[in-house]
Design a protein around this motif. Structure first.
Motif, PDB file in Angstrom:
ATOM      1  N   SER A   1      -7.206  -0.383   1.869  1.00 19.36           N
ATOM      2  CA  SER A   1      -7.225   0.464   3.073  1.00 19.36           C
ATOM      3  C   SER A   1      -8.231  -0.042   4.102  1.00 19.36           C
ATOM      4  CB  SER A   1      -7.554   1.915   2.702  1.00 19.36           C
ATOM      5  OG  SER A   1      -8.857   1.996   2.134  1.00 19.36           O
ATOM      6  N   GLU A   2      -9.131  -0.943   3.694  1.00 14.28           N
ATOM      7  CA  GLU A   2     -10.128  -1.496   4.612  1.00 14.28           C
ATOM      8  C   GLU A   2      -9.665  -2.806   5.247  1.00 14.28           C
ATOM      9  OE1 GLU A   2     -13.806  -1.858   2.518  1.00 14.28           O
ATOM     10  OE2 GLU A   2     -13.915   0.280   2.017  1.00 14.28           O
TER      11      GLU A   2
ATOM     12  N   THR B   1       0.840  -1.197   0.000  1.00 12.46           N
ATOM     13  CA  THR B   1       0.000   0.000   0.000  1.00 12.46           C
ATOM     14  C   THR B   1       0.878   1.251   0.000  1.00 12.46           C
ATOM     15  OG1 THR B   1      -0.108   0.277   2.395  1.00 12.46           O
ATOM     16  CG2 THR B   1      -1.658  -1.285   1.405  1.00 12.46           C
TER      17      THR B   1
ATOM     18  N   ARG C   1       2.276  -0.783   3.956  1.00  8.12           N
ATOM     19  CA  ARG C   1       1.829  -2.073   4.467  1.00  8.12           C
ATOM     20  C   ARG C   1       1.874  -3.120   3.357  1.00  8.12           C
ATOM     21  NH1 ARG C   1      -3.812  -1.813   6.764  1.00  8.12           N
ATOM     22  NH2 ARG C   1      -4.140  -0.385   5.038  1.00  8.12           N
TER      23      ARG C   1
ATOM     24  N   ASN D   1      -9.548  -1.653  -2.347  1.00  2.60           N
ATOM     25  CA  ASN D   1     -10.095  -1.603  -0.992  1.00  2.60           C
ATOM     26  C   ASN D   1      -9.081  -2.024   0.075  1.00  2.60           C
ATOM     27  OD1 ASN D   1     -12.723  -2.351  -2.801  1.00  2.60           O
ATOM     28  ND2 ASN D   1     -13.257  -1.070  -1.055  1.00  2.60           N
TER      29      ASN D   1
ATOM     30  N   GLU E   1      -6.534  -4.988   7.454  1.00  4.03           N
ATOM     31  CA  GLU E   1      -5.349  -4.987   8.290  1.00  4.03           C
ATOM     32  C   GLU E   1      -4.884  -6.426   8.472  1.00  4.03           C
ATOM     33  OE1 GLU E   1      -6.331  -3.190  12.011  1.00  4.03           O
ATOM     34  OE2 GLU E   1      -6.197  -1.127  11.239  1.00  4.03           O
TER      35      GLU E   1
ATOM     36  N   ALA F   1       0.981   3.420   2.122  1.00  6.07           N
ATOM     37  CA  ALA F   1       1.463   3.631   3.491  1.00  6.07           C
ATOM     38  C   ALA F   1       2.569   2.641   3.875  1.00  6.07           C
ATOM     39  CB  ALA F   1       0.307   3.499   4.477  1.00  6.07           C
TER      40      ALA F   1
END
Length: 529
Positions: free
Chosen positions: A449-450, A381, A385, A447, A452, A383
């Motif tokens: 970001s939805e 991602t 991840r 998606n 973890e 960010a």
């Protein structure tokens, strides 16, 4: 935007923002009027007279609702006020009217005991009678007290009286466990209500007062997780005369969403409640069960036994704690007991922040459980991840658009707290296949970001679930989270082994601290009216 700092429009928006923030971040369904002055001063720079002007304007426009509770004025957002009012009215109606009057006799209970091969305790018999003979029951109790056995007896008694029963729970994991222990289908509340979405992407339920569910009784498990909005929607979809049986542990944490439904109903004192307290002989062999009861009664759990299912591994600092947790998950528990690091072991963190929070522990655990592999696709991602094929992941936001299939069944919707495994990452189609407990979802990579990683999750996110092995790192917990209910909830998530890693002083502090997070709500008062 051309508005002056003292604009009534701006001040009104600020008041609504503060109420909405407290609703979804702190769980308050309402706020005392006097508690709004300080945050409004900080956010808007307004004094009391200006804040009152904005509040009065919102009340006139029906964008806020005012109600006096316990001699004090409280303010609500209208939809939440309506939800708590609707719950209280529907439950009081359930007490007044039950469709087909039942009369459970002692001989009925004896037949069920023979059928189930069990002898019920008196409180269990009371619960079985009340569930059939009255319109409403709350069944509560800690681990090992026979809630599951009682629920099976309730089902058997209702079925003997030809009552159609539906079973549901707030999460997929809880619904699956309910199905496993009862041998009957249980659905999530969202699936039971046939969730859809509106043009502005908000959830709506096909099942409601105009299109009710076809049942004579509904049994809802893990009710402590159900917030006021979902409970109001569920009750709205029940036909008149439907028996309502709510099952949960009142000592667990309240729902992530707004309100304190289970606690408020019990505290009202107006609804039938059966609290199971006797720990059955078989459960007494488990130190997990016995320590859970010690914790909730304010007694320090037994930490020095090494021949049962509850273990304590003292560590003096955060680095040693993280190293031990990583070693337990990746090597020691799989080598000693054959547990799968992905399927069987769950790390639960008191806080989502800090070095021992899920984000940092997930990075460490992923690095040893699912390291980079050229044969497995992965996504990164913006960010930073990384998600790899085979990773254990959790959905952190309700998404009503994601399509899934399970055998011949297919539907839409993946919900906050659902845990799954990434089966495949397809770069060409920009999709992943994620297995959410048998539901194979076609998951767009847009998606991400939805999602973890879910090798480690917070205790709050674990509510309603059970895991063969739970590891609980306790070393640098934030003081606001050092309380008894959180420790109790974490311990009761473990089925076979519970391991606490960290400082004994943290265990003592949490056991001693019986202060729970205050939630402002009105359901208890409304039920008494």
């Amino acid at each position: 935007m051309g508005l002056s700092p003292d604009s009534r429009y701006r001040n009104s928006a600020g008041v609504l923002h503060i109420l909405s923030y407290n609703l979804y971040s702190n769980g308050h369904t309402c706020i005392p009027r006097k508690k709004l002055y300080a945050p409004c001063r900080e956010l808007l720079g307004t004094e009391k007279i200006e804040t009152d002007g904005a509040i009065d304007s919102l009340l006139t426009e029906r964008r806020l609702v005012s109600e006096e509770l316990r001699g004090e004025e409280f303010l609500f957002l209208p939809n939440i006020y309506d939800s708590e009012k609707d719950i209280s009215e529907r439950l009081n109606r359930a007490i007044r009217y039950t469709g087909a009057k039942a009369d459970t006799k002692e001989e009925d209970l004896r037949r069920i005991e023979m059928q189930e091969g069990i002898v019920y305790a008196e409180k269990q018999k009371d619960a079985i009678r009340i569930a059939a003979d009255r319109g409403f029951l709350i069944l509560t109790g800690g681990p090992g007290t026979g809630k599951t056995t009682t629920v099976k007896g309730i089902i058997a008694n209702l079925e003997r009286k030809n009552v159609t029963i539906l079973l549901c729970a707030p999460t997929g994991m809880a619904a699956k466990r309910m199905s496993d222990v009862t041998g009957r289908e249980a659905k999530t509340i969202h699936r039971l209500l046939e969730v859809e979405w509106s043009e502005d992407d908000k959830p709506v339920f096909r099942r409601n007062a105009g299109n009710p569910l076809a049942c004579g009784a509904i049994i809802v498990d893990e009710v402590s997780m159900v917030d006021v909005e979902l409970m109001a929607s569920l009750l709205d979809a029940l036909p008149l005369g439907c028996r309502i049986i709510l099952v949960g542990d009142s000592d667990q944490l309240p729902s992530v969403g707004p309100g304190n439904v289970l606690g408020d109903i019990i505290a009202s004192g107006v609804m039938p409640v059966v609290c199971l307290t006797e720990i059955f002989r078989q459960a007494q062999k488990s130190l997990i069960v016995m320590n859970a009861h010690r914790i909730i009664h304010g007694e320090l759990p037994i930490l020095n036994k090494t021949d049962n299912d509850f273990f304590f591994m003292p560590r003096e600092n955060g680095s040693a704690t993280s190293d031990t947790v990583t070693s337990l998950v990746s090597k020691r528990l799989p080598d000693a007991y054959g547990f799968s690091p992905i399927m069987d072991i769950q790390v639960l963190c008191p806080s989502k922040r800090g070095e021992r929070g899920p984000q940092n522990l997930n990075k460490r655990l992923q690095a040893v459980i699912k390291p980079p592999d050229r044969s497995k696709n992965e996504l990164r991602t913006p960010a930073g991840r990384i998600f790899r094929e085979g990773d254990r992941v959790m959905q952190i936001k309700n998404n009503y658009n994601i399509h899934w299939k399970k055998g011949i069944e297919e539907n839409d919707g993946v919900f906050n707290g659902d845990i799954g495994l990434i089966r495949k990452i397809n770069y060409l189609t920009a999709q992943m296949l994620i297995d959410f407990d048998g539901r194979i979802a076609e998951y767009p990579t847009d998606n991400l970001s939805e999602l973890e990683l879910a090798y480690a999750i917070t205790v709050h996110k674990s509510q309603g679930s059970e895991y063969p092995v739970v590891i609980l790192p306790l070393i640098d917990c934030p003081k606001p989270l050092m309380y008894r209910n959180l420790l109790y909830t974490a311990v009761t998530r473990a089925k076979k082994i519970l391991i606490i890693v960290g400082g004994e002083d943290r265990v003592i502090s949490m056991t001693d601290n019986n202060k729970t997070h205050l939630r402002y709500s009105a359901l208890e008062t409304f039920l008494r009216e």
